[in-house]
Write a protein that holds these residues in place. Structure first.
Motif, PDB file in Angstrom:
ATOM      1  N   LEU A  73      -0.689   4.698 -35.178  1.00 50.34           N
ATOM      2  CA  LEU A  73      -0.656   3.961 -33.914  1.00 50.34           C
ATOM      3  C   LEU A  73       0.653   4.179 -33.159  1.00 50.34           C
ATOM      4  CD1 LEU A  73      -2.389   0.547 -34.722  1.00 50.34           C
ATOM      5  CD2 LEU A  73      -3.190   2.327 -33.180  1.00 50.34           C
ATOM      6  N   SER A  74       1.742   4.317 -33.896  1.00 49.50           N
ATOM      7  CA  SER A  74       3.033   4.560 -33.246  1.00 49.50           C
ATOM      8  C   SER A  74       3.053   5.918 -32.554  1.00 49.50           C
ATOM      9  CB  SER A  74       4.164   4.494 -34.285  1.00 49.50           C
ATOM     10  OG  SER A  74       4.233   3.209 -34.862  1.00 49.50           O
ATOM     11  N   LEU A  75       2.432   6.912 -33.173  1.00 46.81           N
ATOM     12  CA  LEU A  75       2.348   8.235 -32.563  1.00 46.81           C
ATOM     13  C   LEU A  75       1.549   8.186 -31.263  1.00 46.81           C
ATOM     14  CD1 LEU A  75       1.576  10.507 -35.664  1.00 46.81           C
ATOM     15  CD2 LEU A  75       3.794  10.087 -34.584  1.00 46.81           C
ATOM     16  N   ILE A  76       0.424   7.499 -31.300  1.00 44.07           N
ATOM     17  CA  ILE A  76      -0.434   7.413 -30.120  1.00 44.07           C
ATOM     18  C   ILE A  76       0.226   6.571 -29.033  1.00 44.07           C
ATOM     19  CG2 ILE A  76      -2.679   6.647 -29.249  1.00 44.07           C
ATOM     20  CD1 ILE A  76      -3.835   7.265 -31.991  1.00 44.07           C
ATOM     21  N   LYS A  77       0.926   5.543 -29.440  1.00 43.79           N
ATOM     22  CA  LYS A  77       1.599   4.665 -28.477  1.00 43.79           C
ATOM     23  C   LYS A  77       2.586   5.448 -27.625  1.00 43.79           C
ATOM     24  CE  LYS A  77       4.414   0.456 -28.179  1.00 43.79           C
ATOM     25  NZ  LYS A  77       5.122  -0.596 -28.951  1.00 43.79           N
ATOM     26  N   ARG A  78       3.311   6.380 -28.238  1.00 42.84           N
ATOM     27  CA  ARG A  78       4.285   7.182 -27.493  1.00 42.84           C
ATOM     28  C   ARG A  78       3.597   8.095 -26.483  1.00 42.84           C
ATOM     29  NH1 ARG A  78       7.144   7.413 -32.596  1.00 42.84           N
ATOM     30  NH2 ARG A  78       6.271   9.466 -33.104  1.00 42.84           N
ATOM     31  N   LYS A  79       2.350   8.491 -26.803  1.00 43.77           N
ATOM     32  CA  LYS A  79       1.613   9.394 -25.916  1.00 43.77           C
ATOM     33  C   LYS A  79       0.850   8.622 -24.840  1.00 43.77           C
ATOM     34  CE  LYS A  79      -2.215  11.213 -27.356  1.00 43.77           C
ATOM     35  NZ  LYS A  79      -3.254  12.021 -28.040  1.00 43.77           N
ATOM     36  N   ASN A  80       0.253   7.504 -25.224  1.00 41.68           N
ATOM     37  CA  ASN A  80      -0.550   6.695 -24.296  1.00 41.68           C
ATOM     38  C   ASN A  80       0.308   5.589 -23.685  1.00 41.68           C
ATOM     39  OD1 ASN A  80      -2.568   8.249 -25.349  1.00 41.68           O
ATOM     40  ND2 ASN A  80      -3.877   6.576 -25.988  1.00 41.68           N
ATOM     41  N   LYS A  81       0.913   5.864 -22.579  1.00 36.38           N
ATOM     42  CA  LYS A  81       1.814   4.878 -21.980  1.00 36.38           C
ATOM     43  C   LYS A  81       1.163   4.093 -20.845  1.00 36.38           C
ATOM     44  CE  LYS A  81       6.003   7.426 -23.194  1.00 36.38           C
ATOM     45  NZ  LYS A  81       7.257   8.049 -22.699  1.00 36.38           N
ATOM     46  N   ASN A  82       0.035   4.594 -20.339  1.00 36.51           N
ATOM     47  CA  ASN A  82      -0.562   3.964 -19.161  1.00 36.51           C
ATOM     48  C   ASN A  82      -1.933   3.352 -19.411  1.00 36.51           C
ATOM     49  OD1 ASN A  82       1.649   4.756 -17.485  1.00 36.51           O
ATOM     50  ND2 ASN A  82       0.796   6.829 -17.421  1.00 36.51           N
ATOM     51  N   ARG A  83      -2.379   3.339 -20.669  1.00 43.74           N
ATOM     52  CA  ARG A  83      -3.681   2.754 -20.968  1.00 43.74           C
ATOM     53  C   ARG A  83      -3.690   2.209 -22.387  1.00 43.74           C
ATOM     54  NH1 ARG A  83      -6.824   5.633 -24.383  1.00 43.74           N
ATOM     55  NH2 ARG A  83      -6.471   7.871 -24.667  1.00 43.74           N
ATOM     56  N   PRO A  84      -4.610   1.305 -22.676  1.00 44.89           N
ATOM     57  CA  PRO A  84      -4.703   0.752 -24.033  1.00 44.89           C
ATOM     58  C   PRO A  84      -5.117   1.830 -25.046  1.00 44.89           C
ATOM     59  CG  PRO A  84      -5.891  -0.631 -22.467  1.00 44.89           C
ATOM     60  CD  PRO A  84      -5.556   0.647 -21.757  1.00 44.89           C
ATOM     61  N   ILE A  85      -4.680   1.664 -26.268  1.00 48.91           N
ATOM     62  CA  ILE A  85      -5.150   2.496 -27.376  1.00 48.91           C
ATOM     63  C   ILE A  85      -6.520   1.982 -27.784  1.00 48.91           C
ATOM     64  CG2 ILE A  85      -4.747   3.176 -29.769  1.00 48.91           C
ATOM     65  CD1 ILE A  85      -1.749   2.769 -29.220  1.00 48.91           C
ATOM     66  N   ARG A  86      -7.475   2.889 -27.970  1.00 52.48           N
ATOM     67  CA  ARG A  86      -8.835   2.480 -28.301  1.00 52.48           C
ATOM     68  C   ARG A  86      -9.206   2.956 -29.699  1.00 52.48           C
ATOM     69  NH1 ARG A  86     -13.324   3.788 -25.107  1.00 52.48           N
ATOM     70  NH2 ARG A  86     -13.965   1.607 -25.074  1.00 52.48           N
ATOM     71  N   ILE A  87      -9.624   2.003 -30.532  1.00 54.24           N
ATOM     72  CA  ILE A  87     -10.044   2.284 -31.911  1.00 54.24           C
ATOM     73  C   ILE A  87     -11.525   1.962 -32.039  1.00 54.24           C
ATOM     74  CG2 ILE A  87      -9.693   1.738 -34.346  1.00 54.24           C
ATOM     75  CD1 ILE A  87      -6.901   0.713 -33.618  1.00 54.24           C
ATOM     76  N   GLN A 119      -1.544  -6.918 -35.717  1.00 48.44           N
ATOM     77  CA  GLN A 119      -0.746  -8.111 -35.425  1.00 48.44           C
ATOM     78  C   GLN A 119       0.507  -8.136 -36.286  1.00 48.44           C
ATOM     79  OE1 GLN A 119      -1.005 -10.598 -33.193  1.00 48.44           O
ATOM     80  NE2 GLN A 119      -3.082 -11.411 -33.064  1.00 48.44           N
ATOM     81  N   GLU A 120       0.356  -7.750 -37.543  1.00 49.97           N
ATOM     82  CA  GLU A 120       1.486  -7.784 -38.474  1.00 49.97           C
ATOM     83  C   GLU A 120       2.607  -6.839 -38.070  1.00 49.97           C
ATOM     84  OE1 GLU A 120       2.068  -9.677 -41.669  1.00 49.97           O
ATOM     85  OE2 GLU A 120       0.899 -10.813 -40.206  1.00 49.97           O
ATOM     86  N   THR A 121       2.289  -5.748 -37.384  1.00 51.27           N
ATOM     87  CA  THR A 121       3.338  -4.811 -36.973  1.00 51.27           C
ATOM     88  C   THR A 121       4.276  -5.425 -35.948  1.00 51.27           C
ATOM     89  OG1 THR A 121       2.113  -3.819 -35.112  1.00 51.27           O
ATOM     90  CG2 THR A 121       1.744  -2.874 -37.317  1.00 51.27           C
ATOM     91  N   GLY A 122       3.746  -6.329 -35.121  1.00 50.15           N
ATOM     92  CA  GLY A 122       4.562  -6.941 -34.080  1.00 50.15           C
ATOM     93  C   GLY A 122       4.976  -5.984 -32.972  1.00 50.15           C
ATOM     94  N   GLN A 123       4.291  -4.833 -32.881  1.00 46.24           N
ATOM     95  CA  GLN A 123       4.691  -3.793 -31.941  1.00 46.24           C
ATOM     96  C   GLN A 123       3.769  -3.675 -30.727  1.00 46.24           C
ATOM     97  OE1 GLN A 123       5.125  -0.046 -33.960  1.00 46.24           O
ATOM     98  NE2 GLN A 123       6.343  -0.915 -35.627  1.00 46.24           N
ATOM     99  N   PHE A 124       2.700  -4.474 -30.704  1.00 47.26           N
ATOM    100  CA  PHE A 124       1.713  -4.275 -29.649  1.00 47.26           C
ATOM    101  C   PHE A 124       1.407  -5.592 -28.934  1.00 47.26           C
ATOM    102  CE2 PHE A 124       1.109  -1.073 -32.895  1.00 47.26           C
ATOM    103  CZ  PHE A 124       1.085   0.099 -32.145  1.00 47.26           C
ATOM    104  N   LEU A 125       1.501  -5.561 -27.630  1.00 47.65           N
ATOM    105  CA  LEU A 125       1.218  -6.731 -26.811  1.00 47.65           C
ATOM    106  C   LEU A 125      -0.291  -6.980 -26.761  1.00 47.65           C
ATOM    107  CD1 LEU A 125       3.623  -6.013 -23.817  1.00 47.65           C
ATOM    108  CD2 LEU A 125       3.967  -7.690 -25.656  1.00 47.65           C
ATOM    109  N   PRO A 126      -0.715  -8.219 -26.513  1.00 47.22           N
ATOM    110  CA  PRO A 126      -2.148  -8.493 -26.351  1.00 47.22           C
ATOM    111  C   PRO A 126      -2.762  -7.612 -25.271  1.00 47.22           C
ATOM    112  CG  PRO A 126      -0.918 -10.543 -26.521  1.00 47.22           C
ATOM    113  CD  PRO A 126       0.104  -9.448 -26.419  1.00 47.22           C
TER     114      PRO A 126
END
Length: 282
Positions: A89-103, A122-129
Motif C-alpha cells: 500500500l505504501s508503494l501504491i500510495k506514492r504513485k496514486n496521489k490524486n485518487r483513492p487506492i482501490r482494493i 486502520q492499524e497503519t495510521g497512514q491513510f485518511l478516511p
C-alpha cells in the motif's frame, strides 16, 4: 449404460460449469449429494431440475449456496495481509496521489478477508478516511448478506486467528456475538459478482490490488486462464495480485511478475499485453 437420471446429472454438471466454472463432470457422486435434498424437495428428477433452472433463474441463488464452500476466517494467510498493508500500500500510495487506492476482494465469502484488510489498514495510521476503497464480491448472495451485517457468533471459527487486542478494538459485543464497528464496516462495499461475467468485472472499474485467494483451486485449467485474464485486464499497471498459497501462475507471459518476500509471494502486473497465461492450481 447411463439411465435418464444419470444423464440428467451429467447435464446438470455441464450447465453449472457454464454458469460459474465449478467442475463436477468427474465428481458426479459429490454433485448428487449436494443437490439431492433440493431436487427431492421440488419433486423433480435431475433432468427436470436442469429445465427448472432455465425457467427460474432465481434458483441459481439456491444452487450456488449448496455448491460453494465458504470456509474462511479473519487474518487468514496473515503474512499476505501484512505484506499488503505494511508494504504494498505504501508503494501504491506514492504513485496514486490524486485518487483513492482501490482494493478488490474477489470471492469474499462472509466478509472476513475485506474486514481484515480494513482493520490492518486502520492499524497503519497512514491513510485518511476515503483514501482507500475496498470492493468485496462473491457469487453467493446469502454469505454477502451476512458480510454486510458484520455480525459473527461468539463461538465462530472466524476468530480462530484474530489477535485479542484487535478483537476488542474493532468489534463490540452484541446479541451473543461480535459486531464489526461502523468505522471498519463503512470501508467495505459488498456486491454480487460471478467471476465468469467479464463485463460485470469491467464495471467494477480499475483496481490497484486484487485478492483472489483459494478460488482457482475449484476451477479447471481453461476456467482458471479465463478468470486470470479478466483480473489482469481490471488491474492497474503496476498493480498487485494475491492468490492463495496453493495457487500459482507459472507462465508470466501475460505480464505478471512474481514477487517473493521473506514470508510470502504475490504477483505484480507489468504490462497490458494480450498474451497467453498458463495457470496451475493445486
Amino acid at each position: 449404460m447411463m439411465n435418464m437420471q444419470d444423464n440428467g446429472l451429467v447435464k446438470l454438471s455441464q450447465i453449472i460449469y457454464d454458469y460459474c466454472g465449478l467442475r463436477y463432470a468427474d465428481r458426479l457422486p459429490t454433485l448428487k449429494e449436494k443437490v439431492s435434498k433440493r431436487v427431492l424437495e421440488l419433486g423433480l428428477s435431475h433432468w427436470e431440475y436442469c429445465q427448472y433452472l432455465k425457467m427460474s433463474p432465481g434458483e441459481w441463488d439456491v444452487i450456488v449456496e449448496l455448491l460453494t464452500i465458504n470456509e474462511t476466517y479473519f487474518y487468514r494467510e496473515e503474512n499476505q495481509l501484512t505484506e499488503c498493508c505494511s508494504y504494498v500500500l505504501s508503494l501504491i500510495k506514492r504513485k496514486n496521489k490524486n485518487r483513492p487506492i482501490r482494493i478488490w476482494s474477489a470471492a469474499c465469502s462472509s466478509g472476513e478477508e475485506p474486514y481484515s484488510l480494513a482493520m490492518l489498514i486502520q492499524e497503519t495510521g497512514q491513510f485518511l478516511p476515503g483514501s482507500i476503497e475496498i470492493i468485496a464480491t462473491d457469487i453467493n448472495k446469502k454469505v454477502l448478506q451476512k458480510a454486510e451485517m458484520g455480525w459473527y457468533h461468539h463461538g465462530s471459527f472466524a476468530f480462530r486467528r484474530t489477535p485479542e487486542n484487535l478483537l476488542k478494538k474493532y468489534f463490540t459485543d452484541e446479541d451473543g456475538g461480535h459486531q464489526i464497528k461502523p468505522s471498519i464496516q463503512k470501508m467495505v462495499q459488498f456486491q454480487y459478482l460471478n467471476l465468469l461475467e467479464q463485463d460485470k468485472i469491467f464495471q467494477l472499474g480499475e483496481v490497484d490490488i486484487i485478492f483472489c485467494r483459494n478460488v482457482l483451486i475449484y476451477f479447471d485449467h481453461d476456467t482458471t486462464k479465463r478468470v486470470i485474464r479478466s483480473l489482469h485486464q481490471n488491474l492497474a499497471d503496476g498493480g498487485y495480485l494475491f492468490l492463495g498459497h496453493a495457487e500459482s501462475i507459472t507462465d508470466m507471459t501475460l505480464g505478471f511478475k512474481k514477487v517473493d518476500s521473506d514470508k510470502t509471494f504475490y504477483y505484480r502486473k507489468e504490462s497490458d499485453q494480450n498474451e497467453t497465461v498458463q495457470c496451475i492450481s493445486g
